[in-house]
Design an enzyme around this catalytic site. Sequence first.
Site, PDB file in Angstrom:
ATOM      1  N   ASP A 148      40.968  16.765 103.351  1.00 48.37           N
ATOM      2  CA  ASP A 148      40.883  16.906 104.804  1.00 48.37           C
ATOM      3  C   ASP A 148      39.461  16.615 105.239  1.00 48.37           C
ATOM      4  O   ASP A 148      38.527  17.300 104.811  1.00 48.37           O
ATOM      5  CB  ASP A 148      41.293  18.339 105.172  1.00 48.37           C
TER       6      ASP A 148
ATOM      7  N   MET B  12      38.082  20.255 100.947  1.00 51.06           N
ATOM      8  CA  MET B  12      37.497  19.718 102.182  1.00 51.06           C
ATOM      9  C   MET B  12      36.559  18.560 101.842  1.00 51.06           C
ATOM     10  O   MET B  12      35.710  18.681 100.950  1.00 51.06           O
ATOM     11  CB  MET B  12      36.703  20.812 102.922  1.00 51.06           C
TER      12      MET B  12
ATOM     13  N   MET C 225      40.783  27.521 114.400  1.00 52.83           N
ATOM     14  CA  MET C 225      39.362  27.873 114.226  1.00 52.83           C
ATOM     15  C   MET C 225      39.018  29.035 115.154  1.00 52.83           C
ATOM     16  O   MET C 225      39.450  29.056 116.311  1.00 52.83           O
ATOM     17  CB  MET C 225      38.477  26.674 114.588  1.00 52.83           C
TER      18      MET C 225
ATOM     19  N   MET D 293      40.919  28.274 109.576  1.00 51.08           N
ATOM     20  CA  MET D 293      39.467  28.346 109.422  1.00 51.08           C
ATOM     21  C   MET D 293      39.004  29.563 110.202  1.00 51.08           C
ATOM     22  O   MET D 293      38.369  29.451 111.258  1.00 51.08           O
ATOM     23  CB  MET D 293      38.823  27.052 109.918  1.00 51.08           C
TER      24      MET D 293
ATOM     25  N   HIS E  63      46.074  25.223 108.938  1.00 54.58           N
ATOM     26  CA  HIS E  63      44.809  25.299 108.217  1.00 54.58           C
ATOM     27  C   HIS E  63      43.967  26.354 108.921  1.00 54.58           C
ATOM     28  O   HIS E  63      43.425  26.092 109.999  1.00 54.58           O
ATOM     29  CB  HIS E  63      44.130  23.911 108.242  1.00 54.58           C
TER      30      HIS E  63
ATOM     31  N   HIS F  29      49.342  18.799 110.958  1.00 57.77           N
ATOM     32  CA  HIS F  29      48.273  19.687 110.493  1.00 57.77           C
ATOM     33  C   HIS F  29      47.646  20.383 111.701  1.00 57.77           C
ATOM     34  O   HIS F  29      47.149  19.731 112.623  1.00 57.77           O
ATOM     35  CB  HIS F  29      47.241  18.827 109.749  1.00 57.77           C
TER      36      HIS F  29
HETATM   37  C1  DX5 Z   1      37.992  19.784 110.236  1.00 56.79           C
HETATM   38  C2  DX5 Z   1      39.471  19.893 110.217  1.00 56.79           C
HETATM   39  C3  DX5 Z   1      40.172  18.615 110.061  1.00 56.79           C
HETATM   40  C4  DX5 Z   1      39.937  17.602 111.137  1.00 56.79           C
HETATM   41  C5  DX5 Z   1      39.978  16.264 110.469  1.00 56.79           C
HETATM   42  O1  DX5 Z   1      37.421  21.011 110.020  1.00 56.79           O
HETATM   43  O2  DX5 Z   1      39.901  20.753 109.194  1.00 56.79           O
HETATM   44  O3  DX5 Z   1      41.573  18.806 109.842  1.00 56.79           O
HETATM   45  O4  DX5 Z   1      40.898  17.629 112.153  1.00 56.79           O
HETATM   46  O5  DX5 Z   1      39.584  15.316 111.377  1.00 56.79           O
HETATM   47  P1  DX5 Z   1      39.129  13.859 110.918  1.00 56.79           P
HETATM   48  O6  DX5 Z   1      40.301  13.263 110.222  1.00 56.79           O
HETATM   49  O7  DX5 Z   1      38.777  13.193 112.202  1.00 56.79           O
HETATM   50  O8  DX5 Z   1      37.965  14.038 110.005  1.00 56.79           O
HETATM   51 ZN    ZN Z   2      42.070  20.785 108.790  1.00 53.86          ZN
END
Ligand code: DX5
Ligand code: ZN
Length: 221
Positions: free
Chosen positions: A174, A138, A38, A69, A67, A34
Amino acid sequence: MSREIRITPSILNADLGNLSFEIGRIAAQSDLIHLDVMDNVFVPNFTFDFEQASQIVNSCPIPVDAHLMVADVDEIAATYAEIGCASVTIHAEAVKNVGSTLRSIRNAGARAGLGIKPGTKIDDYAEFIDDIDMFLIMTVEPGFGGQSFMHEMMDKVRRTRSIIGDRPIWLQVDGGVSIDTIAEAAQAGADVFVAGSAVFKSDNPAEMVNSLRILANSAAN
Ligand code: DX5
Ligand code: ZN
C-alpha cells in the site's frame, strides 16, 4: 503454484462528495475497496469516523478492506468486522495485544490483517502468523495518498513472502502502487495491491485497474 492477484482501489483520493459514482466506476473490475480510516493521532490526517465508515460499507457493492490507521485499536478493531468489512487491518505500532486483537477480528467474521510501517521489522511479528490472514507492508509512510513508492521495502516483501511459505495468507502492499511500480512489488511476492491516486487520478479508472492486474499477473506468475 500460481498466485491469485487482487486489486483494491483506495478511495482516499477519490471524489468523496460523489463516492457512489466513484466506486461504481471501478467496482466491476476490482476485488475489494480499500477504506483508509485515519484518526489524526496515529497518523497526521483524519478521514472517516465510524458512522461514515459504516455508511460506506453499507452502500458499497463489493467487499470492503478496512485499513485502520488509528491509535488504541484493540477495542475498536472488531467493530469494523461487525459492520460488514470483509477484511480489517490493524497496525502493529498501534496495537497493545496483537494476538487477541487479531482473533477478535476473525471471531467477528472478517479476515484479520496486520500492517507495518516502513520502519518496522516483519520478523518481530512472525510469531502471530497463525492469527493473520493478510500482512500489509506499507510502501509509504501512512497518512496520505500520492506519495512515492519506497522501492527499498521490497526486501521486506520478499522476507514476508518467505515467512508466509505455503500458507494461504495474503500479502498486501500500500502506497505509491502504479503501473510503474506494481510489477516490482508482484515480483517481490505481493499479491494484494492497494492503488489510490493511480486509479482515481487516471482518465479511465476502470481501465487502470485492468492494466494494474495484467502487469501484476504477468510479474507474479
Ligand atoms: C496511505 C494509505 C493508502 C493511500 C494510497 O496511508 O494507506 O491506502 O490511499 O494512496 P496512493 O496509492 O496514492 O499512494
Ligand atoms: Zn491504506
